[in-house]
Motif scaffolding. Structure first.
Motif, mmCIF file in Angstrom:
data_model
loop_
_atom_site.group_PDB
_atom_site.id
_atom_site.type_symbol
_atom_site.label_atom_id
_atom_site.label_comp_id
_atom_site.label_asym_id
_atom_site.label_seq_id
_atom_site.Cartn_x
_atom_site.Cartn_y
_atom_site.Cartn_z
ATOM 1 N N ARG A 38 -24.721 16.394 -1.213
ATOM 2 C CA ARG A 38 -25.646 16.751 -2.141
ATOM 3 C C ARG A 38 -25.732 18.498 -2.534
ATOM 4 N NH1 ARG A 38 -31.781 17.718 -1.801
ATOM 5 N NH2 ARG A 38 -32.412 17.641 -3.972
ATOM 6 N N TRP A 62 -17.385 17.671 -6.110
ATOM 7 C CA TRP A 62 -17.214 16.992 -4.661
ATOM 8 C C TRP A 62 -16.040 17.731 -3.825
ATOM 9 C CZ3 TRP A 62 -13.390 14.206 -2.110
ATOM 10 C CH2 TRP A 62 -13.793 13.171 -1.228
ATOM 11 N N GLY A 115 -24.843 18.258 -6.071
ATOM 12 C CA GLY A 115 -26.202 18.455 -6.643
ATOM 13 C C GLY A 115 -26.849 17.176 -6.717
ATOM 14 N N ARG A 116 -26.419 16.119 -6.179
ATOM 15 C CA ARG A 116 -27.222 14.642 -6.067
ATOM 16 C C ARG A 116 -26.704 13.930 -5.065
ATOM 17 N NH1 ARG A 116 -24.393 10.421 -8.115
ATOM 18 N NH2 ARG A 116 -22.607 11.119 -9.373
ATOM 19 N N TYR A 117 -27.411 12.950 -4.571
ATOM 20 C CA TYR A 117 -27.059 11.778 -3.790
ATOM 21 C C TYR A 117 -26.383 10.793 -4.249
ATOM 22 C CZ TYR A 117 -30.085 13.859 -0.137
ATOM 23 O OH TYR A 117 -30.756 14.731 0.790
ATOM 24 N N SER A 162 -30.287 4.390 -3.536
ATOM 25 C CA SER A 162 -30.692 5.843 -4.103
ATOM 26 C C SER A 162 -31.076 5.562 -5.576
ATOM 27 C CB SER A 162 -29.666 6.772 -3.923
ATOM 28 O OG SER A 162 -30.053 8.008 -4.455
ATOM 29 N N LEU A 176 -24.650 13.002 3.583
ATOM 30 C CA LEU A 176 -25.112 12.801 2.494
ATOM 31 C C LEU A 176 -25.776 14.296 2.128
ATOM 32 C CD1 LEU A 176 -26.880 9.182 2.870
ATOM 33 C CD2 LEU A 176 -25.008 9.811 1.143
ATOM 34 N N ASP A 177 -26.221 14.807 2.960
ATOM 35 C CA ASP A 177 -27.014 16.151 2.583
ATOM 36 C C ASP A 177 -25.964 17.251 2.254
ATOM 37 O OD1 ASP A 177 -29.682 15.159 3.013
ATOM 38 O OD2 ASP A 177 -29.874 15.970 5.253
ATOM 39 N N THR A 188 -25.494 7.242 -6.178
ATOM 40 C CA THR A 188 -26.382 6.195 -6.614
ATOM 41 C C THR A 188 -26.253 4.958 -5.752
ATOM 42 O OG1 THR A 188 -24.596 5.333 -8.260
ATOM 43 C CG2 THR A 188 -26.032 7.090 -9.088
ATOM 44 N N GLU A 192 -35.794 10.227 -1.487
ATOM 45 C CA GLU A 192 -34.299 10.246 -2.252
ATOM 46 C C GLU A 192 -33.232 9.245 -1.930
ATOM 47 O OE1 GLU A 192 -33.265 14.102 -3.651
ATOM 48 O OE2 GLU A 192 -34.513 15.098 -1.975
ATOM 49 N N TYR A 193 -33.365 8.772 -0.799
ATOM 50 C CA TYR A 193 -32.354 7.621 -0.604
ATOM 51 C C TYR A 193 -32.777 6.795 0.934
ATOM 52 C CZ TYR A 193 -30.504 10.425 3.331
ATOM 53 O OH TYR A 193 -30.414 11.213 4.503
#
Length: 141
Positions: free
Chosen positions: A63, A88, A67-69, A110, A59-60, A71, A116-117
Motif C-alpha cells: 500500500r 508496484w 497507494g492502495r490495497y 477489500s 499488504l501494508d 481489490t 480497509e481489508y
C-alpha cells in the motif's frame, strides 16, 4: 559333549515378553496422546495468526508503494505478481503465497467490513464460526 549339543542358544525374547512390552507401550500412548493432540490444534491456530500478521505487513508495504490495497478481485496474488499497477515494487513475499495450516487459501476482501481489508481463515472445518481448531482466525481480532 552331549550336554553341550543339547543346550539351545537362549538369546532373544520370547513371544510373551514382546507382547507385554507392546501392551505397556500401548497404554503409555493411550495416556499421552489425548494430552498431545489438543496442543497440535492450538499450534495450527497460532501459525495461522502469525501468517495473517505477516500477510498484513506485506499488504501494508504494498500500500505504501501503490497507494492502495489490492481489490477483492486482484486478491493476495498481487503481493507476488504485478498485475500492471504503477508503483508496484514487489514481490512483497519472499516465497509463494501460503495456504493456511489446514491447506486452504486465505480469504481476502477489500474493502472489508472490519477495516480497509479483511484477511481470514475459516479454520479446520473451512466454514464460518466454530470453536477450538474450527474457529475462524481473522486479521481484525
Amino acid at each position: 559333549m552331549r550336554k553341550l549339543l543339547g543346550r539351545r542358544n537362549r538369546k532373544g525374547f520370547t513371544l510373551i515378553e514382546l507382547l507385554v512390552v507392546m501392551v505397556i507401550v500401548g497404554l503409555l500412548a493411550a495416556l499421552v496422546a489425548p494430552r498431545l493432540f489438543p496442543k497440535l490444534g492450538k499450534g495450527k491456530q497460532a501459525a495461522a495468526k502469525a501468517q495473517i500478521e505477516l500477510l498484513g505487513q506485506a499488504l501494508d508495504q504494498m500500500r505504501l508503494d501503490v497507494g492502495r490495497y489490492p481489490t477483492t478481485q486482484e486478491g493476495l496474488n498481487m503481493l507476488v505478481v504485478n498485475p500492471g499497477v504503477e508503483g508496484w515494487d514487489g514481490p512483497y513475499l519472499k516465497k509463494a503465497l501460503p495456504n493456511d495450516p489446514w491447506g486452504k487459501p486465505y480469504s481476502y476482501q477489500s474493502p472489508g467490513s472490519h477495516g480497509e481489508y479483511d484477511l481470514f481463515s475459516y479454520g479446520r472445518d473451512g466454514s464460518p464460526g466454530g470453536e477450538g481448531e474450527d474457529a475462524d482466525v481473522t486479521s481484525w481480532q
